[in-house]
Scaffold this motif. Structure first.
Motif, PDB file in Angstrom:
ATOM      1  N   GLN A  14       0.843  -1.198   0.000  1.00 29.77           N
ATOM      2  CA  GLN A  14       0.000   0.000   0.000  1.00 29.77           C
ATOM      3  C   GLN A  14       0.880   1.251   0.000  1.00 29.77           C
ATOM      4  OE1 GLN A  14      -2.547   1.068   3.394  1.00 29.77           O
ATOM      5  NE2 GLN A  14      -4.252   1.154   1.928  1.00 29.77           N
ATOM      6  N   LEU A  15       1.973   1.193   0.727  1.00 33.35           N
ATOM      7  CA  LEU A  15       2.935   2.304   0.687  1.00 33.35           C
ATOM      8  C   LEU A  15       3.518   2.453  -0.713  1.00 33.35           C
ATOM      9  CD1 LEU A  15       4.817   1.606   4.043  1.00 33.35           C
ATOM     10  CD2 LEU A  15       3.062   3.329   3.629  1.00 33.35           C
ATOM     11  N   LEU A  16       3.788   1.330  -1.368  1.00 34.66           N
ATOM     12  CA  LEU A  16       4.286   1.371  -2.732  1.00 34.66           C
ATOM     13  C   LEU A  16       3.252   1.997  -3.671  1.00 34.66           C
ATOM     14  CD1 LEU A  16       6.377   0.689  -4.907  1.00 34.66           C
ATOM     15  CD2 LEU A  16       5.387  -1.617  -5.016  1.00 34.66           C
ATOM     16  N   ALA A  17       1.978   1.630  -3.510  1.00 30.87           N
ATOM     17  CA  ALA A  17       0.915   2.219  -4.341  1.00 30.87           C
ATOM     18  C   ALA A  17       0.887   3.732  -4.166  1.00 30.87           C
ATOM     19  CB  ALA A  17      -0.435   1.608  -3.978  1.00 30.87           C
ATOM     20  N   ARG A  65      12.384   1.385  -6.281  1.00 31.03           N
ATOM     21  CA  ARG A  65      13.143   1.715  -7.495  1.00 31.03           C
ATOM     22  C   ARG A  65      12.730   0.815  -8.647  1.00 31.03           C
ATOM     23  NH1 ARG A  65      18.844   1.970  -4.518  1.00 31.03           N
ATOM     24  NH2 ARG A  65      18.274   3.665  -3.158  1.00 31.03           N
ATOM     25  N   PHE A  66      12.533   1.388  -9.788  1.00 31.35           N
ATOM     26  CA  PHE A  66      12.220   0.626 -10.987  1.00 31.35           C
ATOM     27  C   PHE A  66      12.543   1.480 -12.199  1.00 31.35           C
ATOM     28  CE2 PHE A  66       8.579   2.151  -8.658  1.00 31.35           C
ATOM     29  CZ  PHE A  66       8.153   3.180  -9.465  1.00 31.35           C
ATOM     30  N   SER A  67      12.606   0.845 -13.336  1.00 29.51           N
ATOM     31  CA  SER A  67      12.997   1.542 -14.553  1.00 29.51           C
ATOM     32  C   SER A  67      11.835   2.308 -15.164  1.00 29.51           C
ATOM     33  CB  SER A  67      13.525   0.523 -15.567  1.00 29.51           C
ATOM     34  OG  SER A  67      13.730   1.146 -16.801  1.00 29.51           O
ATOM     35  N   GLU A  68      12.060   3.590 -15.460  1.00 30.89           N
ATOM     36  CA  GLU A  68      11.019   4.391 -16.098  1.00 30.89           C
ATOM     37  C   GLU A  68      10.887   4.043 -17.578  1.00 30.89           C
ATOM     38  OE1 GLU A  68      11.210   8.559 -15.179  1.00 30.89           O
ATOM     39  OE2 GLU A  68      11.764   8.126 -13.110  1.00 30.89           O
ATOM     40  N   ARG A  69      11.837   3.290 -18.110  1.00 33.44           N
ATOM     41  CA  ARG A  69      11.760   2.869 -19.520  1.00 33.44           C
ATOM     42  C   ARG A  69      10.584   1.932 -19.767  1.00 33.44           C
ATOM     43  NH1 ARG A  69      16.822  -0.114 -20.499  1.00 33.44           N
ATOM     44  NH2 ARG A  69      16.830  -0.304 -18.260  1.00 33.44           N
ATOM     45  N   PHE A  95      -4.215  -0.637 -13.065  1.00 26.45           N
ATOM     46  CA  PHE A  95      -4.145  -1.833 -13.903  1.00 26.45           C
ATOM     47  C   PHE A  95      -2.857  -2.612 -13.667  1.00 26.45           C
ATOM     48  CE2 PHE A  95      -7.490   0.196 -16.594  1.00 26.45           C
ATOM     49  CZ  PHE A  95      -8.437  -0.812 -16.423  1.00 26.45           C
ATOM     50  N   GLY A  96      -1.753  -1.922 -13.444  1.00 29.40           N
ATOM     51  CA  GLY A  96      -0.497  -2.602 -13.131  1.00 29.40           C
ATOM     52  C   GLY A  96      -0.596  -3.395 -11.840  1.00 29.40           C
ATOM     53  N   ILE A  97      -1.219  -2.798 -10.823  1.00 30.64           N
ATOM     54  CA  ILE A  97      -1.410  -3.494  -9.545  1.00 30.64           C
ATOM     55  C   ILE A  97      -2.356  -4.682  -9.721  1.00 30.64           C
ATOM     56  CG2 ILE A  97      -2.437  -3.269  -7.235  1.00 30.64           C
ATOM     57  CD1 ILE A  97      -1.227  -0.408  -7.186  1.00 30.64           C
ATOM     58  N   THR A 123       4.893  -0.305 -12.621  1.00 27.19           N
ATOM     59  CA  THR A 123       3.985  -0.670 -11.528  1.00 27.19           C
ATOM     60  C   THR A 123       3.883  -2.178 -11.412  1.00 27.19           C
ATOM     61  OG1 THR A 123       2.707   1.367 -11.791  1.00 27.19           O
ATOM     62  CG2 THR A 123       1.627  -0.464 -10.664  1.00 27.19           C
ATOM     63  N   PHE A 124       3.687  -2.861 -12.537  1.00 25.20           N
ATOM     64  CA  PHE A 124       3.566  -4.319 -12.536  1.00 25.20           C
ATOM     65  C   PHE A 124       4.783  -4.966 -11.881  1.00 25.20           C
ATOM     66  CE2 PHE A 124       4.660  -8.401 -14.373  1.00 25.20           C
ATOM     67  CZ  PHE A 124       3.523  -9.148 -14.094  1.00 25.20           C
ATOM     68  N   ILE A 125       5.965  -4.601 -12.342  1.00 25.68           N
ATOM     69  CA  ILE A 125       7.185  -5.227 -11.819  1.00 25.68           C
ATOM     70  C   ILE A 125       7.400  -4.889 -10.351  1.00 25.68           C
ATOM     71  CG2 ILE A 125       9.714  -5.201 -11.983  1.00 25.68           C
ATOM     72  CD1 ILE A 125       9.308  -5.063 -15.051  1.00 25.68           C
ATOM     73  N   ALA A 126       7.278  -3.622  -9.998  1.00 27.02           N
ATOM     74  CA  ALA A 126       7.499  -3.216  -8.601  1.00 27.02           C
ATOM     75  C   ALA A 126       6.495  -3.885  -7.675  1.00 27.02           C
ATOM     76  CB  ALA A 126       7.407  -1.697  -8.476  1.00 27.02           C
ATOM     77  N   PHE A 127       5.232  -3.919  -8.074  1.00 25.29           N
ATOM     78  CA  PHE A 127       4.194  -4.487  -7.213  1.00 25.29           C
ATOM     79  C   PHE A 127       4.327  -6.004  -7.130  1.00 25.29           C
ATOM     80  CE2 PHE A 127       0.062  -4.888  -5.255  1.00 25.29           C
ATOM     81  CZ  PHE A 127      -0.032  -3.710  -4.550  1.00 25.29           C
TER      82      PHE A 127
END
Length: 189
Positions: free
Chosen positions: A22-25, A96-100, A40-42, A107-111
């Motif tokens: 939830q903090l990540l969201a 941290r995740f890639s903005e590319r 949608f990523g979540i 969002t998908f990868i981080a979540f």
């Protein structure tokens, strides 16, 4: 079937409040300010993650005798009750995740990664093993995650701060404890 769906939804929605995901969201919403691809990523990350967790729960049902499974589930739910009382933190690595990858991809990868080994993933394994209702549990746990995270994305920081997180975690811990004790004494088996 409906019990599996409702219990899965409720327990995960409660467990998710104040959770690191939830903090990540909240961080994703603040960083990108694009709620639709974040939601949608979540959703997709949760569906994939919980589908895998539910499959593990169903697989465990085939390997373990019903008597042993009852004890494992009971102890697991009681352990989850204790875990609910430990506050979550979000480390910088998760954020941290890639903005590319774009908003959806990032969002998908981080979540997805943040959910690995998370309370709600472990709860999904246990709930799938308990209820023998794979699709209902996955639908319920996914809905629970979305109920807890979508408002944070849309409303933001104000909504997250307005919730009495300690009380919500205590309620979730109580529900997990009740599920654990009921499994140990054989209620609902």
């Amino acid at each position: 079937m409906m019990e599996a769906f409702l219990v899965s939804t409720g327990i995960v929605a409660l467990a998710e409040i104040g959770d690191k995901t939830q903090l990540l969201a909240l961080l994703l919403a603040a960083k990108f300010r694009k709620p639709v691809p974040i939601v949608f990523g979540i959703l997709v990350a949760t569906l994939v993650n919980h589908a895998l967790a539910g499959a593990i729960g169903n697989w465990l049902m085939t390997l373990i005798s019903p008597h042993s499974l009852r004890w494992i589930l009971g102890i697991s739910f009681i352990a989850m009750a204790g875990w609910m009382l430990i506050p979550d933190t979000l480390n910088d690595e998760t954020a941290r995740f890639s903005e590319r990858l774009g908003v959806f991809g990032a969002t998908f990868i981080a979540f997805f990664l943040a959910e690995m080994g998370d309370k709600t993933q472990i709860a999904t394994v246990a709930l799938a093993a308990k209820y023998h209702a794979y699709w209902w549990v996955i639908a319920g746990t996914t809905l629970g995650v979305m109920l807890a995270n979508a408002p944070v994305i849309w409303i933001g920081d104000k909504a997250a701060k307005a919730l009495p997180i300690k009380l919500v975690h205590r309620i979730a811990a109580g529900v997990f404890a009740i599920l654990g004790v009921s499994a140990l004494v054989g209620i609902g088996s």
